[in-house]
Design a protein around this motif. Structure first.
Motif, PDB file in Angstrom:
ATOM      1  N   ASP A  45       6.502  -7.422  -1.757  1.00 24.88           N
ATOM      2  CA  ASP A  45       6.639  -7.009  -2.925  1.00 24.88           C
ATOM      3  C   ASP A  45       6.831  -5.586  -3.259  1.00 24.88           C
ATOM      4  OD1 ASP A  45       6.968  -7.612  -5.967  1.00 24.88           O
ATOM      5  OD2 ASP A  45       4.913  -7.621  -6.381  1.00 24.88           O
ATOM      6  N   GLY A  46       7.661  -5.232  -4.401  1.00 20.78           N
ATOM      7  CA  GLY A  46       7.889  -3.799  -4.697  1.00 20.78           C
ATOM      8  C   GLY A  46       6.786  -3.103  -5.490  1.00 20.78           C
ATOM      9  N   HIS A  47       5.477  -3.243  -4.815  1.00 24.81           N
ATOM     10  CA  HIS A  47       4.437  -2.722  -5.415  1.00 24.81           C
ATOM     11  C   HIS A  47       4.486  -1.190  -5.703  1.00 24.81           C
ATOM     12  CE1 HIS A  47       2.373  -1.529  -1.822  1.00 24.81           C
ATOM     13  NE2 HIS A  47       2.799  -2.577  -1.309  1.00 24.81           N
ATOM     14  N   PRO A  48       3.620  -0.735  -6.568  1.00 25.54           N
ATOM     15  CA  PRO A  48       3.671   1.089  -6.595  1.00 25.54           C
ATOM     16  C   PRO A  48       2.952   1.504  -5.359  1.00 25.54           C
ATOM     17  CG  PRO A  48       2.865  -0.230  -8.733  1.00 25.54           C
ATOM     18  CD  PRO A  48       3.218  -1.235  -7.834  1.00 25.54           C
ATOM     19  N   ALA A  49       3.442   2.640  -4.766  1.00 22.42           N
ATOM     20  CA  ALA A  49       2.749   3.222  -3.599  1.00 22.42           C
ATOM     21  C   ALA A  49       1.265   3.677  -4.052  1.00 22.42           C
ATOM     22  CB  ALA A  49       3.569   4.506  -3.353  1.00 22.42           C
ATOM     23  N   SER A  50       1.053   3.739  -5.322  1.00 19.34           N
ATOM     24  CA  SER A  50      -0.392   4.016  -5.572  1.00 19.34           C
ATOM     25  C   SER A  50      -1.449   2.700  -5.796  1.00 19.34           C
ATOM     26  CB  SER A  50      -0.606   4.606  -7.058  1.00 19.34           C
ATOM     27  OG  SER A  50      -0.060   3.824  -7.946  1.00 19.34           O
ATOM     28  N   CYS A  51      -0.871   1.950  -5.250  1.00 18.42           N
ATOM     29  CA  CYS A  51      -1.880   0.644  -5.114  1.00 18.42           C
ATOM     30  C   CYS A  51      -1.843   0.017  -3.832  1.00 18.42           C
ATOM     31  CB  CYS A  51      -1.070  -0.532  -5.972  1.00 18.42           C
ATOM     32  SG  CYS A  51      -1.052  -0.473  -7.675  1.00 18.42           S
ATOM     33  N   GLU A  52      -3.169  -0.072  -3.480  1.00 16.70           N
ATOM     34  CA  GLU A  52      -3.557  -0.931  -2.288  1.00 16.70           C
ATOM     35  C   GLU A  52      -3.518  -2.448  -2.382  1.00 16.70           C
ATOM     36  OE1 GLU A  52      -7.485  -0.142  -1.340  1.00 16.70           O
ATOM     37  OE2 GLU A  52      -7.064   2.328  -1.383  1.00 16.70           O
ATOM     38  N   VAL A  53      -2.651  -3.026  -1.280  1.00 17.78           N
ATOM     39  CA  VAL A  53      -2.348  -4.383  -1.365  1.00 17.78           C
ATOM     40  C   VAL A  53      -3.043  -5.350  -0.298  1.00 17.78           C
ATOM     41  CG1 VAL A  53      -0.346  -4.257  -2.850  1.00 17.78           C
ATOM     42  CG2 VAL A  53      -0.118  -4.113  -0.162  1.00 17.78           C
ATOM     43  N   ALA A  54      -3.153  -6.671  -0.375  1.00 18.83           N
ATOM     44  CA  ALA A  54      -3.713  -7.422   0.783  1.00 18.83           C
ATOM     45  C   ALA A  54      -2.789  -8.629   0.714  1.00 18.83           C
ATOM     46  CB  ALA A  54      -5.298  -7.656   0.525  1.00 18.83           C
ATOM     47  N   HIS A  55      -2.864  -9.123   1.945  1.00 16.65           N
ATOM     48  CA  HIS A  55      -1.982 -10.740   1.964  1.00 16.65           C
ATOM     49  C   HIS A  55      -0.254 -10.471   1.677  1.00 16.65           C
ATOM     50  CE1 HIS A  55      -5.998 -11.913   1.814  1.00 16.65           C
ATOM     51  NE2 HIS A  55      -6.188 -11.695   0.446  1.00 16.65           N
TER      52      HIS A  55
END
Length: 388
Positions: A45-55
């Motif tokens: 996904d194109g999530h913001p760079a300021s967000c940590e993501v999992a999975h």
């Protein structure tokens, strides 16, 4: 040849439009194969760079006419407005040797608020229970206060000053007046957004810690029947007049959720002048900042216009780097020099606070994580003492 054009896939994203800073949130991605051939993709996904993501990323294999949904977790680390860009998709060829890069989907926006979930938990746990868990002991003061509450029968331990002699003469029994903390007072939060608030305490800035404390204090003050206002200085200039009621906390959240620290110096003089002009009625003015040891010379003079009309409380955050230096064991000469400098800094800082207190300004000086409970403690003390 199969990858010469993008496959027939539909993408959709489901997310919360309001998120809490530092909390994990679920984001759902749904992919539907509307074409006639089997497709294998790798999706990110194109999530913001300021967000940590999992999975993420995830590999999906979609037969014709079928759809798949994948949920990943997102943890925002910065407040404000964030944007989720179109997806990052690699369409894999049948042999796995070639892939096609693709950016399908649309952009979505969300707002990251200060950690309002903690405030919601306090409301669900109840006022008294929250006080015990947060280290804030709340009790209704009886017998002494500023605002008349009710008449009742005299009880053992009541002061004779509480006796309502007119009622005694009518009823021929001892009747006491019961008081409670005065309501309908005003609290104004003056939030410093200057460069001093850019220091970090772990993964949070001092401004983040200040906003957490401001929200908890706002919640407590509103529950006490007071009105709460907000002014910012040394950065984005915002003003929310003192408001009360059930929707006040929502207004406060919308005012402060995207505040960021700037490179501007902390201009206490301008903050005092603007607040004095905007808030003519007496209020408890809580200045959330990071005092330095060299503020003792000018700060009492700069806050003098406020002190003449309002009760001023300065909530200062200790520098985490100084605290870490004081806890560090002294094992060599360089560490000894750092410890000596940290001790001198704390001593001068304490002297600056004492000078403010001598001028009639209340001071709270604690570690960043301790500020919410300490600030509420001081607010309740001020209410019970009738200083407003």
């Amino acid at each position: 040849w199969q990858l010469r054009s993008p496959p027939s896939l539909d993408f959709s994203r489901t997310l919360m439009t309001v998120m809490a800073l530092g909390e994990w949130h679920d984001v759902a991605l749904r992919v539907t194969n509307t074409g006639t051939r089997h497709v294998t993709i790798e999706l990110h996904d194109g999530h913001p760079a300021s967000c940590e993501v999992a999975h993420l990323p995830v590999t999906m294999s979609l037969p014709p006419g079928r759809w798949l949904q994948h949920a990943y977790r997102c943890r925002p680390t910065l407040r404000g407005d964030i944007e989720f860009a179109p997806h990052h998709v690699h369409v894999l060829g049948p042999t796995g040797l070639v892939h096609r890069f693709w950016r399908p989907g649309t952009a979505d926006t969300a707002r990251v608020f200060p950690n309002f979930r903690a405030v919601s938990k306090h409301a669900l746990m109840g006022f008294s229970r929250h006080g015990a868990m947060a280290g804030v002991h709340l009790r209704r003061r009886r017998g002494h206060g500023l605002e008349f509450h009710q008449l009742r029968e005299f009880r053992d331990g009541d002061s004779l000053r509480q006796v309502d002699w007119k009622s005694v003469s009518r009823r021929r029994q001892l009747i006491s007046r019961e008081f409670r903390e005065e309501r309908n007072q005003r609290v104004v939060l003056a939030i410093d957004c200057g460069r001093r608030m850019h220091a970090r305490d772990g993964d949070r800035s001092l401004l983040d810690r200040s906003l957490d404390a401001a929200l908890l204090l706002s919640y407590m003050a509103l529950r006490q029947g007071d009105a709460v206002g907000v002014q910012t200085f040394s950065g984005a200039s915002r003003w929310l007049p003192p408001v009360g009621g059930q929707r006040a906390l929502r207004s406060i959240l919308r005012t402060v959720y995207d505040l960021q620290s700037t490179s501007a110096p902390s201009d206490y003089e301008e903050a005092a002048k603007s607040l004095g002009a905007r808030q003519p009625r007496r209020a408890l003015v809580v200045v959330l900042t990071n005092l330095r040891d060299d503020d003792s010379a000018d700060l009492p003079r700069l806050l003098a216009p406020l002190r003449r009309r309002h009760l001023v409380l300065v909530a200062s955050l200790k520098d985490p780097a100084i605290s870490a230096c004081l806890r560090e064991p002294v094992g060599d000469f360089d560490r000894a020099l750092r410890r000596a400098a940290a001790v001198e800094h704390r001593a001068r800082r304490r002297a600056a606070h004492q000078l403010l207190q001598q001028q009639g300004v209340a001071v709270v000086d604690v570690e960043p994580a301790e500020l919410p409970a300490a600030l509420v403690h001081r607010y309740l003390e001020i209410k019970r003492a009738g200083l407003l």
